[in-house]
Design an enzyme around this catalytic site. Structure first.
Site, PDB file in Angstrom:
ATOM      1  N   THR A   6       0.814  -1.207   0.000  1.00 24.29           N
ATOM      2  CA  THR A   6       0.000   0.000   0.000  1.00 24.29           C
ATOM      3  C   THR A   6       0.855   1.268   0.000  1.00 24.29           C
ATOM      4  O   THR A   6       1.991   1.255   0.497  1.00 24.29           O
ATOM      5  CB  THR A   6      -0.907  -0.012   1.259  1.00 24.29           C
ATOM      6  N   ASP A   7       0.271   2.352  -0.494  1.00 24.57           N
ATOM      7  CA  ASP A   7       0.958   3.648  -0.413  1.00 24.57           C
ATOM      8  C   ASP A   7       1.005   4.168   1.024  1.00 24.57           C
ATOM      9  O   ASP A   7       1.730   5.115   1.323  1.00 24.57           O
ATOM     10  CB  ASP A   7       0.297   4.678  -1.349  1.00 24.57           C
ATOM     11  N   GLU A   8       0.190   3.565   1.922  1.00 28.02           N
ATOM     12  CA  GLU A   8       0.146   4.071   3.301  1.00 28.02           C
ATOM     13  C   GLU A   8       1.464   3.883   4.043  1.00 28.02           C
ATOM     14  O   GLU A   8       1.692   4.497   5.082  1.00 28.02           O
ATOM     15  CB  GLU A   8      -0.994   3.406   4.088  1.00 28.02           C
ATOM     16  N   TYR A  15      -2.077  -0.518  10.939  1.00 26.68           N
ATOM     17  CA  TYR A  15      -2.195  -1.187   9.630  1.00 26.68           C
ATOM     18  C   TYR A  15      -0.988  -0.859   8.756  1.00 26.68           C
ATOM     19  O   TYR A  15      -0.323  -1.760   8.222  1.00 26.68           O
ATOM     20  CB  TYR A  15      -3.495  -0.756   8.924  1.00 26.68           C
ATOM     21  N   LYS A  70       2.017  -3.326   7.279  1.00 30.10           N
ATOM     22  CA  LYS A  70       2.316  -3.500   5.852  1.00 30.10           C
ATOM     23  C   LYS A  70       3.782  -3.123   5.563  1.00 30.10           C
ATOM     24  O   LYS A  70       4.450  -3.756   4.747  1.00 30.10           O
ATOM     25  CB  LYS A  70       1.370  -2.645   4.994  1.00 30.10           C
TER      26      LYS A  70
HETATM   27  P1  NAD Z   1      -9.861  -7.248   2.062  1.00 34.31           P
HETATM   28  O1  NAD Z   1      -9.867  -6.959   3.522  1.00 34.31           O
HETATM   29  O2  NAD Z   1     -11.065  -6.954   1.243  1.00 34.31           O
HETATM   30  O3  NAD Z   1      -9.512  -8.794   1.809  1.00 34.31           O
HETATM   31  C1  NAD Z   1      -8.505  -9.455   2.526  1.00 34.31           C
HETATM   32  C2  NAD Z   1      -8.687 -10.954   2.281  1.00 34.31           C
HETATM   33  O4  NAD Z   1      -7.635 -11.642   2.968  1.00 34.31           O
HETATM   34  C3  NAD Z   1     -10.002 -11.518   2.804  1.00 34.31           C
HETATM   35  O5  NAD Z   1     -10.569 -12.396   1.851  1.00 34.31           O
HETATM   36  C4  NAD Z   1      -9.591 -12.290   4.054  1.00 34.31           C
HETATM   37  O6  NAD Z   1     -10.456 -13.389   4.350  1.00 34.31           O
HETATM   38  C5  NAD Z   1      -8.207 -12.749   3.678  1.00 34.31           C
HETATM   39  N1  NAD Z   1      -7.346 -13.030   4.832  1.00 34.31           N
HETATM   40  C6  NAD Z   1      -7.184 -12.264   5.945  1.00 34.31           C
HETATM   41  N2  NAD Z   1      -6.325 -12.854   6.796  1.00 34.31           N
HETATM   42  C7  NAD Z   1      -5.915 -14.006   6.194  1.00 34.31           C
HETATM   43  C8  NAD Z   1      -5.017 -15.036   6.565  1.00 34.31           C
HETATM   44  N3  NAD Z   1      -4.355 -15.009   7.729  1.00 34.31           N
HETATM   45  N4  NAD Z   1      -4.837 -16.054   5.702  1.00 34.31           N
HETATM   46  C9  NAD Z   1      -5.500 -16.111   4.524  1.00 34.31           C
HETATM   47  N5  NAD Z   1      -6.375 -15.161   4.134  1.00 34.31           N
HETATM   48  C10 NAD Z   1      -6.575 -14.115   4.957  1.00 34.31           C
HETATM   49  O7  NAD Z   1      -8.585  -6.481   1.496  1.00 34.31           O
HETATM   50  P2  NAD Z   1      -8.372  -5.779   0.080  1.00 34.31           P
HETATM   51  O8  NAD Z   1      -8.887  -4.401   0.152  1.00 34.31           O
HETATM   52  O9  NAD Z   1      -8.823  -6.687  -0.975  1.00 34.31           O
HETATM   53  O10 NAD Z   1      -6.775  -5.674   0.065  1.00 34.31           O
HETATM   54  C11 NAD Z   1      -5.994  -6.745  -0.443  1.00 34.31           C
HETATM   55  C12 NAD Z   1      -4.529  -6.407  -0.281  1.00 34.31           C
HETATM   56  O11 NAD Z   1      -4.243  -5.197  -0.967  1.00 34.31           O
HETATM   57  C13 NAD Z   1      -4.116  -6.149   1.177  1.00 34.31           C
HETATM   58  O12 NAD Z   1      -2.838  -6.692   1.350  1.00 34.31           O
HETATM   59  C14 NAD Z   1      -4.089  -4.638   1.294  1.00 34.31           C
HETATM   60  O13 NAD Z   1      -3.141  -4.253   2.259  1.00 34.31           O
HETATM   61  C15 NAD Z   1      -3.643  -4.253  -0.091  1.00 34.31           C
HETATM   62  N6  NAD Z   1      -4.101  -2.939  -0.573  1.00 34.31           N
HETATM   63  C16 NAD Z   1      -5.407  -2.579  -0.491  1.00 34.31           C
HETATM   64  C17 NAD Z   1      -5.827  -1.365  -1.019  1.00 34.31           C
HETATM   65  C18 NAD Z   1      -7.280  -0.934  -0.981  1.00 34.31           C
HETATM   66  O14 NAD Z   1      -7.574   0.205  -1.324  1.00 34.31           O
HETATM   67  N7  NAD Z   1      -8.208  -1.786  -0.605  1.00 34.31           N
HETATM   68  C19 NAD Z   1      -4.899  -0.515  -1.607  1.00 34.31           C
HETATM   69  C20 NAD Z   1      -3.547  -0.907  -1.655  1.00 34.31           C
HETATM   70  C21 NAD Z   1      -3.164  -2.135  -1.145  1.00 34.31           C
HETATM   71  O1  DAU Z   2      -4.154   3.961   0.407  1.00 32.72           O
HETATM   72  C1  DAU Z   2      -4.361   2.582   0.299  1.00 32.72           C
HETATM   73  C2  DAU Z   2      -5.235   2.114   1.441  1.00 32.72           C
HETATM   74  O2  DAU Z   2      -6.549   2.581   1.170  1.00 32.72           O
HETATM   75  C3  DAU Z   2      -5.235   0.610   1.620  1.00 32.72           C
HETATM   76  O3  DAU Z   2      -3.935   0.189   1.956  1.00 32.72           O
HETATM   77  C4  DAU Z   2      -6.216   0.188   2.725  1.00 32.72           C
HETATM   78  O4  DAU Z   2      -6.278  -1.219   2.822  1.00 32.72           O
HETATM   79  C5  DAU Z   2      -7.584   0.726   2.359  1.00 32.72           C
HETATM   80  O5  DAU Z   2      -8.482   0.443   3.409  1.00 32.72           O
HETATM   81  C6  DAU Z   2      -7.522   2.240   2.138  1.00 32.72           C
HETATM   82  O6  DAU Z   2      -7.245   2.940   3.371  1.00 32.72           O
HETATM   83  P1  DAU Z   2      -8.024   4.273   3.785  1.00 32.72           P
HETATM   84  O7  DAU Z   2      -7.946   4.425   5.239  1.00 32.72           O
HETATM   85  O8  DAU Z   2      -7.597   5.412   2.942  1.00 32.72           O
HETATM   86  O9  DAU Z   2      -9.518   3.854   3.304  1.00 32.72           O
HETATM   87  P2  DAU Z   2     -10.959   4.101   3.969  1.00 32.72           P
HETATM   88  O10 DAU Z   2     -11.974   3.705   2.952  1.00 32.72           O
HETATM   89  O11 DAU Z   2     -11.065   3.523   5.323  1.00 32.72           O
HETATM   90  O12 DAU Z   2     -10.993   5.682   4.127  1.00 32.72           O
HETATM   91  C7  DAU Z   2     -10.852   6.535   2.997  1.00 32.72           C
HETATM   92  C8  DAU Z   2     -10.854   7.958   3.522  1.00 32.72           C
HETATM   93  O13 DAU Z   2     -12.181   8.273   3.985  1.00 32.72           O
HETATM   94  C9  DAU Z   2      -9.941   8.197   4.700  1.00 32.72           C
HETATM   95  O14 DAU Z   2      -9.441   9.530   4.626  1.00 32.72           O
HETATM   96  C10 DAU Z   2     -10.868   8.069   5.911  1.00 32.72           C
HETATM   97  C11 DAU Z   2     -12.187   8.593   5.379  1.00 32.72           C
HETATM   98  N1  DAU Z   2     -13.415   8.000   5.951  1.00 32.72           N
HETATM   99  C12 DAU Z   2     -13.494   6.640   6.018  1.00 32.72           C
HETATM  100  C13 DAU Z   2     -14.612   6.025   6.508  1.00 32.72           C
HETATM  101  C14 DAU Z   2     -14.705   4.524   6.612  1.00 32.72           C
HETATM  102  C15 DAU Z   2     -14.470   8.808   6.350  1.00 32.72           C
HETATM  103  O15 DAU Z   2     -14.400  10.051   6.259  1.00 32.72           O
HETATM  104  N2  DAU Z   2     -15.578   8.206   6.847  1.00 32.72           N
HETATM  105  C16 DAU Z   2     -15.704   6.853   6.958  1.00 32.72           C
HETATM  106  O16 DAU Z   2     -16.760   6.350   7.433  1.00 32.72           O
END
Ligand code: NAD
Ligand code: DAU
Length: 369
Positions: free
Chosen positions: A133-135, A159, A163
């Site tokens: 992630t970019d985080e 989190y 990562k």
């Molecule tokens: P998600 O939470 O939707 O899905 C995570 C999946 O991993 C789920 O299916 C869960 O059951 C599985 N899981 C959790 N713990 C596990 C374990 N111990 N063993 C096997 N499976 C397990 O997450 P996502 O949003 O699809 O993100 C996927 C990946 O991408 C993550 O590594 C996250 O850090 C990264 N990522 C997410 C975003 C985003 O915006 N969602 C952006 C950048 C990177």
């Molecule tokens: O940047 C990549 C990341 O993006 C991934 O690594 C994470 O897995 C993914 O969850 C996401 O993280 P964020 O914290 O940015 O996503 P989230 O959807 O939780 O929040 C997006 C923005 O909106 C953040 O600034 C927090 C804000 N927010 C979020 C929620 C859930 C609100 O204002 N209200 C809300 O209820």
């Protein structure tokens, strides 16, 4: 022909990746390993499993024996590690579960790959791709340039710290043991099958059910939104063309504050209700069905502790070297996403039940204090 182990393939991005891969590389073997936590849903990949496009295995990436068996019996040559605890708010409530999966689980997966792929009969071409992630780079001030692959790590949430630790482990396994690995650090994804704890699906569902749209703090935080299909394509390019040891930043080059993105979603939902009068009957609790603008549901609530103010990703390296360009712009991607949630009510009703309702009620009550 590749033989892939996709960990976390029942989650949001992993499921989208499986759909993408089954369409674009139909002759490859896909094995999904997923622990089915609250965020994992077989419904997201059920059609693929039923059609024989993948094998699903219920299990934990931290279970070294299980992973070793899978690597050997399936002759896996490519691991794409999506498995993680992924929600920042939950990491603030319960950091330990993030360390367990994101750090220790990732290390167990790396170790299983290292051992299996050192054996004389291991597949000759091997790749461990870690989805990050970019985080990990922390927060930018308003005028700062976007994160590059050389930006120092400065994670702010449990989190992001977990990562970051996993990224360091992947790097260490590459340097120390020669494990052929790559890492992608991607910005905020959105699109189909996203669990409604994340901002965009949470707001769409809350609009449809007439609940408040909780805006943390002043809502001026900036995220770099990328449609999930673009993320999947970027990983494909990395698997095809990247040398081992490389890291790749992937972003969508958007710079809209949260409040503006939620406003765009509100307008899209209202427009859908105007165009399709039957929606008011399906969602009688929505603002739109009661003749109000969905924007009237927006409410500022307590900010997230340690909330990163701004993310922006410099995708110059992947654009120049792998010719990656995000194909879906934010307006089109949000419209497609709203349409998907309207068309897939049974999916979100099945995932947003039980534990989710209780968690959301607790979360929202705390945010109002
Ligand atoms: P998600 O939470 O939707 O899905 C995570 C999946 O991993 C789920 O299916 C869960 O059951 C599985 N899981 C959790 N713990 C596990 C374990 N111990 N063993 C096997 N499976 C397990 O997450 P996502 O949003 O699809 O993100 C996927 C990946 O991408 C993550 O590594 C996250 O850090 C990264 N990522 C997410 C975003 C985003 O915006 N969602 C952006 C950048 C990177
Ligand atoms: O940047 C990549 C990341 O993006 C991934 O690594 C994470 O897995 C993914 O969850 C996401 O993280 P964020 O914290 O940015 O996503 P989230 O959807 O939780 O929040 C997006 C923005 O909106 C953040 O600034 C927090 C804000 N927010 C979020 C929620 C859930 C609100 O204002 N209200 C809300 O209820």
């Amino acid at each position: 022909m590749k033989r892939l182990l996709v960990t976390g393939g029942a989650g949001f991005i992993g499921a989208n990746f499986c759909h993408y891969w089954a369409t674009t590389h139909a002759s490859d073997r896909l094995v999904v390993l997923d622990a089915l936590t609250y965020a994992g849903h077989l419904a997201s990949i059920a059609t693929l499993e039923a059609g024989g496009a993948l094998r699903f295995v219920h299990g934990d990436i931290g279970d070294g024996a299980l992973v070793t068996t899978l690597l050997e019996e399936e002759r896996i040559d490519t691991i794409v590690n999506f498995a993680a605890e992924s929600h920042v708010d939950r990491s603030i409530e319960d950091p330990a579960s993030f360390l367990k999966t994101n750090v220790l689980g990732c290390q167990a997966l790396l170790e299983a790959a290292r051992v299996a792929w050192q054996k004389p009969d291991a597949p000759s071409s091997r790749r461990f791709h870690h989805v990050s992630t970019d985080e990990v780079y922390g927060s930018l001030s308003p005028a700062e340039a976007g994160f590059t692959e050389r930006t120092p790590y400065a994670p702010n949430s449990p989190y992001a710290a977990s990562k970051a630790a996993a990224d360091h482990l992947v790097r260490a396994y590459s340097s120390t043991y020669g494990l052929p690995s790559t890492i992608s650090n991607c910005s905020n994804n959105y699109g189909p099958y996203q669990f409604p704890e994340k901002l965009l699906p949470l707001c769409i569902l809350n609009m449809l059910e007439g609940r408040v749209l909780p805006i943390y703090g002043d809502g001026l935080q900036i995220r770099d939104w990328l449609h999930v299909s673009d993320h999947c394509r970027a990983i494909d390019l990395i698997l095809q063309d990247s040398a081992p040891g490389e890291t790749w930043n992937v972003g969508g080059s958007t710079q809209d504050p949260n409040i503006a993105v939620v406003g765009m979603l509100c307008d899209l939902v209202d427009a859908a209700f105007t165009a399709q009068p039957g929606l008011a009957m399906r969602f009688p609790g929505s603002a739109a069905a009661r003749g109000k603008a969905s924007r009237s549901l927006m409410q500022h609530v307590r900010d997230r502790p340690g909330h990163d103010r701004r993310y922006a990703v410099d995708s110059g390296k992947i654009r120049q070297r792998l010719k990656f360009v995000a194909a879906t712009d934010l307006a089109a991607g949000l419209a497609q996403t709203v349409r998907w949630y309207l068309d897939n009510e049974s999916w979100w009703r099945s995932v947003a039940s039980g534990e989710y309702r209780q968690w959301y009620a607790r979360q929202y009550a705390a945010a109002r204090k």
